[in-house]
Structure formats: structure tokens, C-alpha cells
Scaffold this motif. Sequence first.
Motif, PDB file in Angstrom:
ATOM      1  N   GLY A   1      13.853  -5.112  -4.998  1.00 53.02           N
ATOM      2  CA  GLY A   1      13.389  -4.010  -4.160  1.00 53.02           C
ATOM      3  C   GLY A   1      14.179  -2.739  -4.380  1.00 53.02           C
ATOM      4  N   TYR A   2      15.475  -2.889  -4.587  1.00 53.22           N
ATOM      5  CA  TYR A   2      16.320  -1.723  -4.859  1.00 53.22           C
ATOM      6  C   TYR A   2      15.859  -1.004  -6.129  1.00 53.22           C
ATOM      7  CZ  TYR A   2      20.603   1.055  -5.348  1.00 53.22           C
ATOM      8  OH  TYR A   2      21.491   2.086  -5.455  1.00 53.22           O
ATOM      9  N   ILE A   3      15.626  -1.772  -7.182  1.00 55.64           N
ATOM     10  CA  ILE A   3      15.187  -1.179  -8.446  1.00 55.64           C
ATOM     11  C   ILE A   3      13.828  -0.507  -8.285  1.00 55.64           C
ATOM     12  CG2 ILE A   3      14.513  -1.702 -10.818  1.00 55.64           C
ATOM     13  CD1 ILE A   3      16.606  -3.890 -10.853  1.00 55.64           C
ATOM     14  N   VAL A   4      12.935  -1.159  -7.549  1.00 59.18           N
ATOM     15  CA  VAL A   4      11.601  -0.583  -7.327  1.00 59.18           C
ATOM     16  C   VAL A   4      11.701   0.754  -6.599  1.00 59.18           C
ATOM     17  CG1 VAL A   4       9.453  -0.889  -6.041  1.00 59.18           C
ATOM     18  CG2 VAL A   4      10.377  -2.784  -7.375  1.00 59.18           C
ATOM     19  N   HIS A   5      12.476   0.806  -5.518  1.00 55.72           N
ATOM     20  CA  HIS A   5      12.605   2.048  -4.754  1.00 55.72           C
ATOM     21  C   HIS A   5      13.379   3.108  -5.527  1.00 55.72           C
ATOM     22  CE1 HIS A   5      11.473  -0.623  -1.420  1.00 55.72           C
ATOM     23  NE2 HIS A   5      11.003   0.471  -0.862  1.00 55.72           N
ATOM     24  N   ALA A   6      14.386   2.692  -6.298  1.00 56.39           N
ATOM     25  CA  ALA A   6      15.157   3.658  -7.075  1.00 56.39           C
ATOM     26  C   ALA A   6      14.310   4.325  -8.148  1.00 56.39           C
ATOM     27  CB  ALA A   6      16.367   2.967  -7.708  1.00 56.39           C
ATOM     28  N   ASN A   7      13.226   3.677  -8.547  1.00 56.56           N
ATOM     29  CA  ASN A   7      12.303   4.265  -9.521  1.00 56.56           C
ATOM     30  C   ASN A   7      11.112   4.933  -8.843  1.00 56.56           C
ATOM     31  OD1 ASN A   7      13.058   3.519 -12.525  1.00 56.56           O
ATOM     32  ND2 ASN A   7      13.618   1.748 -11.269  1.00 56.56           N
ATOM     33  N   GLU A   8      11.248   5.176  -7.525  1.00 59.79           N
ATOM     34  CA  GLU A   8      10.256   5.917  -6.733  1.00 59.79           C
ATOM     35  C   GLU A   8       8.881   5.255  -6.765  1.00 59.79           C
ATOM     36  OE1 GLU A   8      10.631  10.279  -6.631  1.00 59.79           O
ATOM     37  OE2 GLU A   8      11.932  10.058  -8.393  1.00 59.79           O
ATOM     38  N   ILE A   9       8.862   3.937  -6.733  1.00 55.53           N
ATOM     39  CA  ILE A   9       7.600   3.195  -6.644  1.00 55.53           C
ATOM     40  C   ILE A   9       7.355   2.874  -5.178  1.00 55.53           C
ATOM     41  CG2 ILE A   9       6.371   1.109  -7.334  1.00 55.53           C
ATOM     42  CD1 ILE A   9       8.135   1.025  -9.834  1.00 55.53           C
ATOM     43  N   ARG A  10       6.220   3.312  -4.659  1.00 54.74           N
ATOM     44  CA  ARG A  10       5.923   3.135  -3.236  1.00 54.74           C
ATOM     45  C   ARG A  10       4.513   2.575  -3.067  1.00 54.74           C
ATOM     46  NH1 ARG A  10       8.055   8.078  -3.947  1.00 54.74           N
ATOM     47  NH2 ARG A  10       5.978   9.001  -3.961  1.00 54.74           N
ATOM     48  N   PHE A  11       4.255   2.077  -1.857  1.00 52.80           N
ATOM     49  CA  PHE A  11       2.906   1.627  -1.542  1.00 52.80           C
ATOM     50  C   PHE A  11       1.966   2.842  -1.521  1.00 52.80           C
ATOM     51  CE2 PHE A  11       5.287  -1.861   0.614  1.00 52.80           C
ATOM     52  CZ  PHE A  11       4.762  -2.904  -0.130  1.00 52.80           C
ATOM     53  N   PRO A  12       0.726   2.673  -1.967  1.00 51.04           N
ATOM     54  CA  PRO A  12      -0.198   3.811  -1.997  1.00 51.04           C
ATOM     55  C   PRO A  12      -0.752   4.183  -0.625  1.00 51.04           C
ATOM     56  CG  PRO A  12      -1.300   1.837  -2.779  1.00 51.04           C
ATOM     57  CD  PRO A  12       0.140   1.461  -2.577  1.00 51.04           C
ATOM     58  N   PHE A  13      -0.638   3.299   0.348  1.00 54.20           N
ATOM     59  CA  PHE A  13      -1.200   3.560   1.673  1.00 54.20           C
ATOM     60  C   PHE A  13      -0.132   4.148   2.592  1.00 54.20           C
ATOM     61  CE2 PHE A  13      -0.158  -0.936   1.085  1.00 54.20           C
ATOM     62  CZ  PHE A  13       0.849  -1.098   2.029  1.00 54.20           C
ATOM     63  N   PRO A  14      -0.532   4.772   3.700  1.00 56.48           N
ATOM     64  CA  PRO A  14       0.440   5.389   4.616  1.00 56.48           C
ATOM     65  C   PRO A  14       1.366   4.356   5.249  1.00 56.48           C
ATOM     66  CG  PRO A  14      -1.788   6.188   5.042  1.00 56.48           C
ATOM     67  CD  PRO A  14      -1.923   5.027   4.109  1.00 56.48           C
ATOM     68  N   MET A  15       2.542   4.814   5.671  1.00 58.10           N
ATOM     69  CA  MET A  15       3.499   3.936   6.326  1.00 58.10           C
ATOM     70  C   MET A  15       3.143   3.708   7.789  1.00 58.10           C
ATOM     71  SD  MET A  15       7.651   4.438   6.704  1.00 58.10           S
ATOM     72  CE  MET A  15       7.469   5.947   7.671  1.00 58.10           C
ATOM     73  N   ARG A  16       2.540   4.727   8.425  1.00 50.85           N
ATOM     74  CA  ARG A  16       2.215   4.645   9.842  1.00 50.85           C
ATOM     75  C   ARG A  16       0.723   4.878  10.054  1.00 50.85           C
ATOM     76  NH1 ARG A  16       6.653   8.028  13.189  1.00 50.85           N
ATOM     77  NH2 ARG A  16       5.700   6.764  14.839  1.00 50.85           N
ATOM     78  N   LEU A  17       0.235   4.456  11.212  1.00 51.38           N
ATOM     79  CA  LEU A  17      -1.189   4.593  11.512  1.00 51.38           C
ATOM     80  C   LEU A  17      -1.619   6.048  11.626  1.00 51.38           C
ATOM     81  CD1 LEU A  17      -1.621   1.730  14.147  1.00 51.38           C
ATOM     82  CD2 LEU A  17      -2.239   1.704  11.714  1.00 51.38           C
ATOM     83  N   ASP A  18      -0.682   6.946  11.955  1.00 51.75           N
ATOM     84  CA  ASP A  18      -1.039   8.356  12.073  1.00 51.75           C
ATOM     85  C   ASP A  18      -1.111   9.058  10.727  1.00 51.75           C
ATOM     86  OD1 ASP A  18       1.607   8.529  11.331  1.00 51.75           O
ATOM     87  OD2 ASP A  18       2.304   9.521  13.164  1.00 51.75           O
ATOM     88  N   GLY A  19      -0.935   8.302   9.635  1.00 48.59           N
ATOM     89  CA  GLY A  19      -1.041   8.874   8.295  1.00 48.59           C
ATOM     90  C   GLY A  19       0.269   9.271   7.668  1.00 48.59           C
ATOM     91  N   THR A  20       1.382   9.087   8.368  1.00 49.64           N
ATOM     92  CA  THR A  20       2.690   9.430   7.812  1.00 49.64           C
ATOM     93  C   THR A  20       2.969   8.586   6.576  1.00 49.64           C
ATOM     94  OG1 THR A  20       3.537   9.965  10.010  1.00 49.64           O
ATOM     95  CG2 THR A  20       5.159   9.569   8.278  1.00 49.64           C
ATOM     96  N   PRO A  21       3.261   9.217   5.434  1.00 51.33           N
ATOM     97  CA  PRO A  21       3.484   8.447   4.198  1.00 51.33           C
ATOM     98  C   PRO A  21       4.886   7.849   4.166  1.00 51.33           C
ATOM     99  CG  PRO A  21       3.770  10.781   3.759  1.00 51.33           C
ATOM    100  CD  PRO A  21       3.337  10.683   5.197  1.00 51.33           C
ATOM    101  N   PHE A  22       5.092   6.956   3.227  1.00 54.74           N
ATOM    102  CA  PHE A  22       6.421   6.409   3.021  1.00 54.74           C
ATOM    103  C   PHE A  22       7.337   7.525   2.507  1.00 54.74           C
ATOM    104  CE2 PHE A  22       3.979   2.495   2.973  1.00 54.74           C
ATOM    105  CZ  PHE A  22       4.838   1.593   3.615  1.00 54.74           C
ATOM    106  N   PRO A  23       8.614   7.519   2.882  1.00 56.63           N
ATOM    107  CA  PRO A  23       9.526   8.571   2.437  1.00 56.63           C
ATOM    108  C   PRO A  23       9.675   8.578   0.921  1.00 56.63           C
ATOM    109  CG  PRO A  23      10.736   6.768   3.480  1.00 56.63           C
ATOM    110  CD  PRO A  23       9.288   6.518   3.748  1.00 56.63           C
TER     111      PRO A  23
END
Length: 270
Positions: A96-118
Amino acid sequence: MQSSNAFISILLVLLQEVAVAFTTYNKHGKQPTLCLHETKEDLVELAKKLNPLIGFYDPLNLAAADLFDNGNEATIGFLRHAEIKHGRVAMAAFVGYIVHANEIRFPFPMRLDGTPFPKGDNPPELWDAIPDAGKYQIFFLIFLLELWGETSTEEHIHYMKEGGIPGKYPDFPPELFSLPNLYNPFNFPERDVQAKERGLRVEINNGRLAMIGILGFLAAQTVPDSVPSLRNHVLPDYNGEVMAPFGENAIIKSIDAIRDATCGFLACKP
């Protein structure tokens, strides 16, 4: 984060095999068994197979301990289960560290109000950016999984009891949850005894390597030059508190709150 062939190599080592079944060693013969009959002598034998150069190393003499007055074999089962579980968590954290360090994120919003993942390439800072409500949800899910993992039924014997298998996670009731079997989520076919023995060694070694790896990443970000192989800003610096999942050290905060409450009750001077 800069690309590194070393990261990819370690990642491939960690993912080279998924151990879907585990076995312990019986001192009365060379053939392994699925029952809990592990003693200190068996640990010495297993340690030589895990790492012939180091062999058996137990400076705290935990192999002779008797935790919770359940006997030495139950204690060994408890410690083996803890090592396997922490190794799995560390492997997930490392990847997970390597994935996040390479700026790979889920394509869908993090919150129901549409807030994306940081966004960003600094994993600890990305964790800090998650709202506390989201962190509480994560820890609550972990709590439920831990609670269910400690159950003991006729189909799933607790890992500290006779016949229990350290590292095995009980199935979810199909009438309540339509979730995969976490012990064997991909439903791999049953393997022979030799394959299970090798799978146990592979997972223990990979888990130990992952625990060193994830702590090495965090140390390199917080303590300058603590990891020589990650010098020259291979990883971004982190000025936060890696041991404070909610942005501040909860233990210190609790101690301060108790002190303030005690001083208020006793009317003591600060």
C-alpha cells in the motif's frame, strides 16, 4: 517518489506465493501435522529452515513462556498466530505504501459528497488528510475482524487449542454475510503436506521482511540518514507523528487529560 528497481524486486518477492494453508512441526517425526503440537524443539528446527544463517534466536525466551496459564504449546500457538497476522498486515502496508507513493488512487470519490481521495506522493501525509470519521470507520472494521477472528467453533478451532491452526481465519456465516473466505479468498485447491510446509516458511519470511520494510520506509521519512539505502531524498520527508493515527499522540493526550482532571479535582497548582 522516484522509481526504484529495488522496490519492484522486493514487491515481487513478497507476492511470489500466497500461503493458503499452514502447518506446524511434530517433534516425533519428520512429517508435519495440522494439529497444534509445536514445542521449543520444533521452533528450533523451523528456525533453521527459515534462515540457516541465523537459526533459532529467542533473546526473551518466549519459546519457554506460559501466557495466560494455558501451557507452553498454546503460548507458542498464540505467538505464531500473532507473527503470521502482523506479517500479513505488514505486507499489505508495504504494498500500500508503494501504491500511494506512486500516486495511485481509487477512481471513485472518497466521500458520499463527492470529496476525492487526497493527492500526493507522501503516504503518511495522505493518511493525515483523511477525516477522523473515516479513520474511526477503518479501526472499527479492524476491531470487528479481530473479534470474529478470535471465535472458536466446531468448524474452526481456536489457534491456542488442540487442533487449532495459527494463521487460519474462520469463515463468515453465509446466511449473514456474502463475503469471501479471508483464509483462502481465491479458493485455491488443497495442497500436499510439502507444499503447505513451504508455504508456511515463505509467508513467515515474507512477513518478517515486510515488517522491516515498512518500518524502514517510515524511519527514512522521519529520521534523516537512518536508512542509508534510501538517502538522497528517495522518499519525501515527513514532519508529523507516525505513531499518532489521529494527528496527535492519543496516549499523551489521554495522560494530559487525566492530569488536568486530577489537578482540577484536587485543586492543585499547575
